[in-house]
Design a protein around this motif. Structure first.
Motif, PDB file in Angstrom:
ATOM      1  N   ILE A   1     -26.970  29.294 -24.314  1.00 62.25           N
ATOM      2  CA  ILE A   1     -27.245  29.755 -23.026  1.00 62.25           C
ATOM      3  C   ILE A   1     -25.901  30.469 -22.062  1.00 62.25           C
ATOM      4  CG2 ILE A   1     -27.762  27.862 -21.710  1.00 62.25           C
ATOM      5  CD1 ILE A   1     -30.165  29.233 -20.497  1.00 62.25           C
ATOM      6  N   GLN A   2     -25.060  29.376 -22.511  1.00 65.43           N
ATOM      7  CA  GLN A   2     -23.555  29.877 -22.029  1.00 65.43           C
ATOM      8  C   GLN A   2     -22.966  30.981 -22.497  1.00 65.43           C
ATOM      9  OE1 GLN A   2     -24.551  26.718 -23.012  1.00 65.43           O
ATOM     10  NE2 GLN A   2     -24.527  25.135 -21.223  1.00 65.43           N
TER      11      GLN A   2
ATOM     12  N   THR B   1     -16.983  38.110 -18.652  1.00 65.95           N
ATOM     13  CA  THR B   1     -18.157  38.582 -18.833  1.00 65.95           C
ATOM     14  C   THR B   1     -18.044  39.951 -19.325  1.00 65.95           C
ATOM     15  OG1 THR B   1     -18.921  37.372 -16.844  1.00 65.95           O
ATOM     16  CG2 THR B   1     -20.132  39.209 -17.161  1.00 65.95           C
TER      17      THR B   1
ATOM     18  N   ARG C   1     -17.019  29.451 -26.960  1.00 64.72           N
ATOM     19  CA  ARG C   1     -16.104  28.374 -26.568  1.00 64.72           C
ATOM     20  C   ARG C   1     -15.950  27.685 -27.754  1.00 64.72           C
ATOM     21  NH1 ARG C   1     -17.055  24.620 -21.276  1.00 64.72           N
ATOM     22  NH2 ARG C   1     -18.282  23.458 -22.550  1.00 64.72           N
TER      23      ARG C   1
ATOM     24  N   GLN D   1     -12.442  34.078 -24.757  1.00 62.93           N
ATOM     25  CA  GLN D   1     -13.862  33.421 -24.674  1.00 62.93           C
ATOM     26  C   GLN D   1     -14.754  34.222 -23.700  1.00 62.93           C
ATOM     27  OE1 GLN D   1     -13.861  29.047 -24.027  1.00 62.93           O
ATOM     28  NE2 GLN D   1     -15.633  29.467 -22.366  1.00 62.93           N
TER      29      GLN D   1
ATOM     30  N   HIS E   1      -7.817  30.982 -25.397  1.00 67.03           N
ATOM     31  CA  HIS E   1      -8.981  30.999 -24.360  1.00 67.03           C
ATOM     32  C   HIS E   1      -9.284  32.338 -24.015  1.00 67.03           C
ATOM     33  CE1 HIS E   1     -10.776  30.341 -20.526  1.00 67.03           C
ATOM     34  NE2 HIS E   1     -11.495  29.405 -21.057  1.00 67.03           N
ATOM     35  N   LYS E   2      -8.414  33.113 -23.876  1.00 66.69           N
ATOM     36  CA  LYS E   2      -8.670  34.416 -23.235  1.00 66.69           C
ATOM     37  C   LYS E   2      -9.711  35.519 -23.995  1.00 66.69           C
ATOM     38  CE  LYS E   2      -5.190  34.868 -21.016  1.00 66.69           C
ATOM     39  NZ  LYS E   2      -3.882  34.805 -21.023  1.00 66.69           N
TER      40      LYS E   2
ATOM     41  N   GLY F   1     -18.567  34.342 -22.172  1.00 61.51           N
ATOM     42  CA  GLY F   1     -19.512  33.414 -21.540  1.00 61.51           C
ATOM     43  C   GLY F   1     -19.399  33.070 -20.200  1.00 61.51           C
ATOM     44  N   GLN F   2     -20.172  32.109 -19.957  1.00 59.83           N
ATOM     45  CA  GLN F   2     -20.384  31.400 -18.623  1.00 59.83           C
ATOM     46  C   GLN F   2     -18.821  31.057 -17.944  1.00 59.83           C
ATOM     47  OE1 GLN F   2     -23.347  30.132 -16.676  1.00 59.83           O
ATOM     48  NE2 GLN F   2     -21.514  30.239 -15.212  1.00 59.83           N
ATOM     49  N   THR F   3     -18.073  30.466 -18.479  1.00 57.63           N
ATOM     50  CA  THR F   3     -16.570  30.063 -18.408  1.00 57.63           C
ATOM     51  C   THR F   3     -15.590  31.014 -18.953  1.00 57.63           C
ATOM     52  OG1 THR F   3     -16.657  28.119 -19.819  1.00 57.63           O
ATOM     53  CG2 THR F   3     -17.376  27.846 -17.359  1.00 57.63           C
ATOM     54  N   GLY F   4     -16.178  32.127 -19.406  1.00 52.06           N
ATOM     55  CA  GLY F   4     -15.064  32.941 -20.056  1.00 52.06           C
ATOM     56  C   GLY F   4     -15.372  34.290 -19.316  1.00 52.06           C
TER      57      GLY F   4
ATOM     58  N   ALA G   1     -24.738  34.132 -21.265  1.00 52.82           N
ATOM     59  CA  ALA G   1     -24.621  34.457 -19.828  1.00 52.82           C
ATOM     60  C   ALA G   1     -23.360  35.380 -19.599  1.00 52.82           C
ATOM     61  CB  ALA G   1     -23.914  33.166 -19.119  1.00 52.82           C
TER      62      ALA G   1
END
Ligand code: FAD
Lengths: 258, 330
Positions: free
Chosen positions: B273-274, B258, B238, B251, B248-249, B253-256, B277
């Motif tokens: 940690i994010q 998996t 991030r 990214q 951003h695509k 992680g947690q908000t990107g 994830a």
């Protein structure tokens, strides 16, 4: 224009997060905070308000402690809040949650509902779409920009292979992605003002929900098994002596990765 | 078990890979039935492909609004099929941006439970059970649904079956789409990653990700070069996205995204940690970072402490040299 922002209290992603054997979040092990994506949603709502006026109402469903989450949003500048709170709601799934929120939204007037695109705990991205269906209003998800004009909402929607320009007539439910806005920090004045802002609490009976529409026992989804994945461990760590790049290529070749 | 409806994702001419994955998942738990929503003519264009991927029947709803109205045409088509066809045991939809909207709205219309972003489905005592990876992949959870389960499936997680030569029977259904009251698409724009020819991040076998340590947008080319040498997708932390090195695509992680590739190479990424994830289920993790105390080394199978600007160019050379050796040997 009246905007509703849906916010949620979640375990802090910086801390340890645990599931109970029933598959519920263990709230005792984690610090709980407002989900960051909701701060961004509040931010964009406040920016819209600065442009076109109206009120910003934050709505959350969650335990009593979720009032901290509400206060954070009010301190940022939201005008008032609705807290859907009832022990009977614990463990509700997305379908039930959307039903409770839809019932709460029927008690107020709104033009636009803004939600985060996905929570950091549940990550199902389901509630905004379910809510639009229950309220029978249009839906735009995963927006990275957002504007309102002449009775409609428009924006850029991020999808797998690119973006699309989208629009919908108001009232509408939208969800926003991380890029939508960076949240402001509440100022002391905002924090103090937040204490005096109205918070309406609504219970299951206030909402007129049937008992079967709420709570983990009546949930549409049932958890059968929860398995903790083994934590990763560290392998070989070398310090570059000028040949590390070549050594790494050797490692990759030996592991048949190249 | 009964029929399993699969919402076909396609670009009007060809199926997307995830549709084959959904049909393969459907075959594990029942009889795969495709539901196609597209512009006029799409049904015939996709029929052979659907058969090859295992669909026994294809319900086809064609509408001029297939591309300019969001979700509603697919919701209407699935609702119609679900309400007219007997013996439906489940509905599978891709866990894509569009698919998630369709699944959630359908769940309200049919008043039945939704399991989101599953990585596996199986039959257990006559019910459909789905597996999800939750809290950044730290838990694996198996769930069932009261009623007909609607399950979204994470792309790239289900192995496709051998193609068959069967031609599914085609059944046309009528839907009436009113654009007013729905989200509408005004324009579409494909982004660079999609047209770069590199593999898709979410389903890639190998991923090279760059973090804040890359330092600038210009420097990020080094990540792309390494990715190309390895035939990999490009990812990012991030911090790298926020700094504008890449969109951003990318990214992870947690908000990107998996991801669970065979190989994940983290370059100039601390291993927050994010970030973890989104990538901790990778088979092999490699880390390059100048800080020996960076958390990423606690998770890496192979870590190098050093300057990425020294190490990465050497790695690219060594990889390319091995590649050309192979070519000579052939
Ligand atoms: C709600 C929430 C969601 C989040 N979601 C995500 C997410 O989806 N994905 C994500 O990645 N993060 C996410 N984060 C952010 C996360 O906490 C970290 O801030 C972020 O991952 C840090 O990115 P980084 O490792 O690139 O940067 P840093 O932590 O700054 O690390 C940069 C690293 O580069 C190394 N470095 C610098 N120069 C060199 C060099 N020349 N050679 C070698 N190494 C070098 C440094 O030693 C350092 O370790 C989220 C945070 C929150 C609160």
């Amino acid at each position: 224009m009246n905007v509703v922002v849906l916010i949620k209290q979640v375990p802090d992603t910086y801390g340890e997060r645990k599931l109970s054997p029933e598959g519920r979040l263990d709230r005792d092990v984690s610090d709980v905070i407002i989900d960051e994506i909701n701060e961004r949603a509040v931010e964009i709502a406040l920016q819209l308000q600065e442009d076109v006026g109206g009120e910003v109402t934050v709505v959350t469903m969650g335990p009593k402690s979720a009032v901290d989450t509400i206060r954070k949003a009010l301190a940022m500048g939201a005008n008032k809040a609705i807290h859907i709170v009832d022990d009977g709601l614990a463990g509700s799934d997305a379908l039930q949650t959307s039903g409770a929120i839809a019932a709460a939204l029927k008690t107020i007037e709104f033009d636009l509902v803004i939600a985060g695109n996905e929570s950091t705990d549940g990550r199902s991205s389901a509630v905004p779409a379910m809510l639009s269906e229950r309220l029978k209003v249009s839906l735009l998800t995963n927006l990275v920009t957002l504007s309102v004009a002449q009775g409609s909402v428009a924006g850029t929607r991020s999808v797998e292979n690119g973006t699309m320009e989208v629009r919908a007539s108001l009232p509408a439910v939208v969800s926003v992605a991380e890029k939508i806005a960076d949240p402001r920090f509440p100022k002391l004045k905002g924090v103090l003002a937040a204490r005096r802002k109205p918070i309406t609490t609504l219970s299951i009976s206030d909402l007129g929900l049937f008992p079967l529409e709420a709570g983990g026992e009546n949930s549409w989804t049932q958890v059968n098994d929860v398995i903790a994945q083994p934590a990763r461990t560290s392998g070989t760590v070398i310090t570059d002596d000028g040949t590390a790049g070549t050594q790494l290529a050797g490692f990759l070749a030996a592991a048949k990765l190249i | 078990m009964g029929k399993i409806l699969v919402l076909a994702e396609h670009d009007q001419h060809a199926l997307k890979d995830v549709t084959r994955e959904l049909l393969a998942a459907a075959a594990r738990i029942g009889e795969p039935v495709a539901v196609v929503v597209g512009l006029p003519g799409t049904g015939d264009a996709l029929l052979a492909e659907l058969g090859a991927a295992g669909a026994k029947t294809a319900y086809v709803a064609e509408t001029e609004h297939a591309e300019d109205v969001l979700a509603t045409p697919a919701v209407l088509a699935l609702e119609t099929v679900a309400n007219t066809v007997d013996d439906i045991a489940g509905i599978l939809i891709a866990s894509s941006v569009d698919g998630k909207d369709v699944a959630a709205r359908l769940s309200v219309r049919l008043n039945t439970g939704l399991i989101a972003d599953a990585v596996n489905v199986e039959e257990s005592d006559g019910t459909v059970m789905a597996t999800q990876q939750v809290l950044g992949g730290t838990y694996s959870v198996k769930s069932t649904v009261r009623g007909i389960p609607i399950i979204t499936i994470r792309p790239g997680t289900i192995e496709v079956t051998q193609p068959t030569s069967a031609q599914p029977s085609k059944i046309t259904i009528d839907i009436v789409v009113d654009p007013v009251g729905s989200g509408q698409v005004v324009a579409r724009d494909e982004d660079e990653i999609a047209s770069s020819g590199r593999p898709d991040l979410r389903t890639a076998d190998i991923i090279v990700s760059g973090g804040r340590g890359i330092g600038s947008k210009e420097n990020f080319a080094i990540i792309e070069q390494l990715a190309d040498a390895l035939g990999a997708a490009v990812g990012a932390s991030r911090a790298a996205v926020d700094a504008g090195y890449i969109e951003h695509k990318a990214q992870v992680g947690q908000t990107g995204a998996t991801v669970s590739p065979r190989l994940y190479v983290a370059v100039g990424i601390s291993g927050a940690i994010q970030h973890l994830a989104g990538m901790q289920s990778a088979k092999t993790i490699v880390a390059i970072n100048k800080d020996a105390n960076a958390p990423i080394f606690q998770f890496a199978d192979f870590g190098i402490v050093g300057d990425l600007f020294e190490i990465v160019p050497q790695l690219i050379k060594a990889v390319n040299a091995r590649r050309s050796d192979e070519l000579i040997n052939i």
